[in-house]
Design a protein around this motif. Structure first.
Motif, PDB file in Angstrom:
ATOM      1  N   GLU A 279      24.989  80.955  18.469  1.00 51.07           N
ATOM      2  CA  GLU A 279      25.547  81.006  17.116  1.00 51.07           C
ATOM      3  C   GLU A 279      26.047  79.642  16.668  1.00 51.07           C
ATOM      4  O   GLU A 279      25.876  79.229  15.514  1.00 51.07           O
ATOM      5  CB  GLU A 279      26.682  82.026  17.090  1.00 51.07           C
ATOM      6  N   ASP A 280      26.692  78.893  17.571  1.00 50.72           N
ATOM      7  CA  ASP A 280      27.199  77.567  17.221  1.00 50.72           C
ATOM      8  C   ASP A 280      26.111  76.504  17.294  1.00 50.72           C
ATOM      9  O   ASP A 280      26.021  75.624  16.441  1.00 50.72           O
ATOM     10  CB  ASP A 280      28.347  77.186  18.159  1.00 50.72           C
ATOM     11  N   LEU A 281      25.279  76.578  18.336  1.00 50.30           N
ATOM     12  CA  LEU A 281      24.277  75.546  18.553  1.00 50.30           C
ATOM     13  C   LEU A 281      23.158  76.117  19.419  1.00 50.30           C
ATOM     14  O   LEU A 281      23.418  76.681  20.483  1.00 50.30           O
ATOM     15  CB  LEU A 281      24.914  74.334  19.240  1.00 50.30           C
ATOM     16  N   GLN A 282      21.917  75.954  18.965  1.00 51.26           N
ATOM     17  CA  GLN A 282      20.782  76.466  19.710  1.00 51.26           C
ATOM     18  C   GLN A 282      20.188  75.379  20.592  1.00 51.26           C
ATOM     19  O   GLN A 282      20.194  74.188  20.237  1.00 51.26           O
ATOM     20  CB  GLN A 282      19.719  77.005  18.763  1.00 51.26           C
ATOM     21  N   SER A 283      19.671  75.771  21.723  1.00 52.71           N
ATOM     22  CA  SER A 283      19.031  74.828  22.642  1.00 52.71           C
ATOM     23  C   SER A 283      17.929  74.060  21.915  1.00 52.71           C
ATOM     24  O   SER A 283      17.125  74.635  21.176  1.00 52.71           O
ATOM     25  CB  SER A 283      18.444  75.598  23.827  1.00 52.71           C
ATOM     26  N   GLY A 284      17.923  72.723  22.116  1.00 51.41           N
ATOM     27  CA  GLY A 284      16.917  71.882  21.476  1.00 51.41           C
ATOM     28  C   GLY A 284      17.327  71.339  20.133  1.00 51.41           C
ATOM     29  O   GLY A 284      16.660  70.447  19.590  1.00 51.41           O
ATOM     30  N   LYS A 285      18.413  71.843  19.558  1.00 51.12           N
ATOM     31  CA  LYS A 285      18.897  71.346  18.268  1.00 51.12           C
ATOM     32  C   LYS A 285      19.834  70.156  18.479  1.00 51.12           C
ATOM     33  O   LYS A 285      20.451  70.009  19.529  1.00 51.12           O
ATOM     34  CB  LYS A 285      19.624  72.453  17.509  1.00 51.12           C
ATOM     35  N   ALA A 286      19.942  69.307  17.443  1.00 48.65           N
ATOM     36  CA  ALA A 286      20.794  68.119  17.539  1.00 48.65           C
ATOM     37  C   ALA A 286      22.265  68.523  17.486  1.00 48.65           C
ATOM     38  O   ALA A 286      22.715  69.166  16.533  1.00 48.65           O
ATOM     39  CB  ALA A 286      20.477  67.143  16.416  1.00 48.65           C
ATOM     40  N   ALA A 287      22.990  68.132  18.530  1.00 54.19           N
ATOM     41  CA  ALA A 287      24.432  68.366  18.561  1.00 54.19           C
ATOM     42  C   ALA A 287      25.185  67.217  17.901  1.00 54.19           C
ATOM     43  O   ALA A 287      26.190  67.423  17.218  1.00 54.19           O
ATOM     44  CB  ALA A 287      24.903  68.541  20.007  1.00 54.19           C
ATOM     45  N   ILE A 288      24.718  65.999  18.119  1.00 51.17           N
ATOM     46  CA  ILE A 288      25.311  64.793  17.520  1.00 51.17           C
ATOM     47  C   ILE A 288      24.161  63.910  17.075  1.00 51.17           C
ATOM     48  O   ILE A 288      23.194  63.715  17.827  1.00 51.17           O
ATOM     49  CB  ILE A 288      26.217  64.033  18.517  1.00 51.17           C
ATOM     50  N   LEU A 289      24.243  63.373  15.866  1.00 52.70           N
ATOM     51  CA  LEU A 289      23.136  62.601  15.311  1.00 52.70           C
ATOM     52  C   LEU A 289      23.217  61.131  15.693  1.00 52.70           C
ATOM     53  O   LEU A 289      24.305  60.562  15.865  1.00 52.70           O
ATOM     54  CB  LEU A 289      23.117  62.744  13.787  1.00 52.70           C
ATOM     55  N   GLN A 290      22.062  60.517  15.788  1.00 53.70           N
ATOM     56  CA  GLN A 290      21.966  59.081  16.056  1.00 53.70           C
ATOM     57  C   GLN A 290      22.789  58.305  15.034  1.00 53.70           C
ATOM     58  O   GLN A 290      22.850  58.655  13.865  1.00 53.70           O
ATOM     59  CB  GLN A 290      20.497  58.653  15.987  1.00 53.70           C
ATOM     60  N   GLY A 291      23.423  57.230  15.496  1.00 52.88           N
ATOM     61  CA  GLY A 291      24.222  56.395  14.610  1.00 52.88           C
ATOM     62  C   GLY A 291      25.677  56.799  14.531  1.00 52.88           C
ATOM     63  O   GLY A 291      26.455  56.148  13.835  1.00 52.88           O
ATOM     64  N   ARG A 292      26.053  57.847  15.233  1.00 50.94           N
ATOM     65  CA  ARG A 292      27.438  58.317  15.217  1.00 50.94           C
ATOM     66  C   ARG A 292      28.324  57.368  16.025  1.00 50.94           C
ATOM     67  O   ARG A 292      27.991  56.986  17.143  1.00 50.94           O
ATOM     68  CB  ARG A 292      27.497  59.714  15.838  1.00 50.94           C
ATOM     69  N   ILE A 293      29.449  56.965  15.460  1.00 51.33           N
ATOM     70  CA  ILE A 293      30.471  56.252  16.224  1.00 51.33           C
ATOM     71  C   ILE A 293      31.242  57.318  16.993  1.00 51.33           C
ATOM     72  O   ILE A 293      31.925  58.145  16.397  1.00 51.33           O
ATOM     73  CB  ILE A 293      31.406  55.458  15.299  1.00 51.33           C
ATOM     74  N   LEU A 294      31.097  57.317  18.289  1.00 47.76           N
ATOM     75  CA  LEU A 294      31.548  58.437  19.101  1.00 47.76           C
ATOM     76  C   LEU A 294      33.066  58.533  19.161  1.00 47.76           C
ATOM     77  O   LEU A 294      33.758  57.563  19.490  1.00 47.76           O
ATOM     78  CB  LEU A 294      30.954  58.322  20.508  1.00 47.76           C
ATOM     79  N   ARG A 295      33.571  59.714  18.863  1.00 46.37           N
ATOM     80  CA  ARG A 295      34.998  60.001  18.835  1.00 46.37           C
ATOM     81  C   ARG A 295      35.356  60.915  20.007  1.00 46.37           C
ATOM     82  O   ARG A 295      34.468  61.446  20.689  1.00 46.37           O
ATOM     83  CB  ARG A 295      35.379  60.658  17.512  1.00 46.37           C
ATOM     84  N   PRO A 296      36.654  61.120  20.258  1.00 43.07           N
ATOM     85  CA  PRO A 296      37.036  61.993  21.379  1.00 43.07           C
ATOM     86  C   PRO A 296      36.390  63.372  21.324  1.00 43.07           C
ATOM     87  O   PRO A 296      35.930  63.882  22.346  1.00 43.07           O
ATOM     88  CB  PRO A 296      38.562  62.067  21.246  1.00 43.07           C
ATOM     89  N   ALA A 297      36.325  63.985  20.138  1.00 43.50           N
ATOM     90  CA  ALA A 297      35.721  65.310  20.028  1.00 43.50           C
ATOM     91  C   ALA A 297      34.238  65.286  20.384  1.00 43.50           C
ATOM     92  O   ALA A 297      33.705  66.254  20.939  1.00 43.50           O
ATOM     93  CB  ALA A 297      35.911  65.870  18.623  1.00 43.50           C
ATOM     94  N   ASP A 298      33.540  64.177  20.086  1.00 42.88           N
ATOM     95  CA  ASP A 298      32.124  64.075  20.417  1.00 42.88           C
ATOM     96  C   ASP A 298      31.914  64.058  21.930  1.00 42.88           C
ATOM     97  O   ASP A 298      30.980  64.666  22.444  1.00 42.88           O
ATOM     98  CB  ASP A 298      31.524  62.807  19.802  1.00 42.88           C
TER      99      ASP A 298
END
Length: 426
Positions: free
Chosen positions: A160-179
């Motif tokens: 429901e939140d995230l399916q296998s194979g789908k993007a969880a975090i997109l390229q170009g993201r400045i990574l934060r603690p939650a990431d």
């Protein structure tokens, strides 16, 4: 009349802040986004990735959640027990399910099962009534009104939140603690990120001395390199400190050529005005190209931007920012122009800092025809509303005011004087 005409001609070749930002973004997009600067990647352990820029979409290797589960502490049952007419239901509780591995029991018509948050849902259950809406009767039955829950509520479905194979975090993201927490929740222990952009910094001026030297008459301590280093390290850049360079063409030429051998970007402070000892623009024209060097803004009007020619060790030009010498103007121009450009060069997306409208608690004098960046303090007024006031004197040499400020008050190009109570952007 002659003076006014001269002023108009002098102002005519000043770029607006908006145009200057666009010129920087366009040059980077056209000349650098496909260069080796953007192709350098490295793989780091998850705990070392804070503030780094993700080099590719992070695809989830699992469904989240991995199984149907309860979103509440309550009782799971089949929604076929519900009725369109509000009435009390009485279901027999057969067991308690906790989060984690558990034996799954069949839940039959007329039955329910107590579930803790995160507990796996039995195959025959599709709804959870929160515990606080129920009553346990003396005969072991659980009673609740049918109108306190709807069919399917409080039931988290697999994927429901995230399916296998789908993007969880997109390229170009400045990574934060939650990431990093999200990556860990997917069982990922390392990430591919862009290598840090290498930024060389230097200060130009015969009056400057390092903080480790004694302060002789006519000299001042160099604060700009320390402010810039802190700004750069906060962005996750790799800093190369080239020290203080004296105001003469030969020293500047040698310093720029040496820095360009190893750095992706050079940031100098001082030497970009129109004084007799300001040679930065001359060196840029000799060694590369000047994009612009005058902006209709305050503070920070003399700011050079361009590039230095590729060296034998590099295939791409070195981006160059020549910032003013005044300490406040250095920080203003860094935050308004250099910050976004560096993040863009390093592969980051969505780098803009948002503007927020608040009421000005004070009157502010402002000439139209230029953008002003006043140092401000945002606070809550006695009515609990957000407001802003200046830090006082706005001289470009008063670094203390930058230390006291928690925002910039941005007075746009066409704005005039600000009256108390007027809206301003911060």
């Amino acid at each position: 009349m002659e003076t006014n005409k001269a002023n108009q001609e002098f102002q005519s070749d000043f770029l607006s802040v908006t145009d200057a930002r666009q010129a920087i973004a366009d040059l980077i997009a056209s000349n650098y986004e496909s260069s080796a600067m953007h192709l350098r990647k490295e793989t780091l352990p998850l705990h070392q990735c804070l503030g780094r820029i993700l080099a590719g979409d992070l695809l989830s290797p699992i469904d989240v959640p991995a199984h149907d589960n309860s979103a509440m502490d309550g009782y799971a049952f089949n929604s076929s027990e519900l009725s369109d007419d509000p009435q009390n239901l009485e279901l027999t509780n057969i067991a308690t399910l906790h989060a984690g591995p558990t034996q799954m029991l069949p839940v039959k018509p007329g039955q329910c099962i107590k579930t803790m948050t995160g507990a796996l849902m039995p195959a025959t259950c599709d709804t959870v009534v929160p515990q606080e809406f129920t009553m346990t009767l003396s005969n072991g039955l659980v009673s609740f009104s049918s109108d306190v829950v709807r069919a399917g509520e409080n039931h988290r479905l697999r994927g429901e939140d995230l399916q296998s194979g789908k993007a969880a975090i997109l390229q170009g993201r400045i990574l934060r603690p939650a990431d990093l927490g999200l990556a860990a929740s997917l069982g990922i222990h390392q990430l591919e990120v862009y290598q840090r952009t290498k930024v060389a910094i230097l200060s130009s001026g015969n009056e400057l001395c390092d903080i480790h030297e004694s302060l002789a008459p006519g000299r001042i301590f160099d604060s700009n390199r320390y402010s810039l280093r802190a700004c750069l390290e906060r962005l996750g850049m790799e800093v190369i400190d080239c020290g203080i360079v004296r105001d003469n063409p030969d020293d500047l030429r040698r310093a720029f050529i040496a820095a360009a051998q190893t750095a992706d970007v050079i940031i100098s402070s001082g030497g970009v005005s129109v004084g007799e000892a300001d040679f930065t623009k001359q060196m840029m024209e000799e060694l590369g190209e000047v994009g612009f060097w005058k902006i209709a803004m305050r503070p920070g009007r003399p700011m050079a931007f361009g590039s230095l020619k590729p060296s034998s060790s590099k295939s791409t030009p070195t981006v160059f920012f020549g910032l003013p010498g005044n300490p406040v103007a250095v920080m203003v121009t860094f935050y308004q122009f250099v910050r976004n450009a560096l993040l863009q060069l390093n592969g980051a997306k969505r780098v803009e800092i948002p503007l927020l409208p608040v009421r000005s608690a004070v009157g502010i004098r402002k000439k139209s025809g230029r953008t002003e960046f006043q140092r401000g303090i945002v606070f809550q007024d006695p009515q609990g509303q957000w407001a802003v006031k200046t830090t006082g004197s706005q001289g470009a040499e008063i670094l203390r005011s930058m230390s006291e400020a928690n925002c910039f008050i941005i007075l746009h190009h066409d704005q005039g004087n600000i009256e108390p109570g007027d809206w301003v952007d911060v």
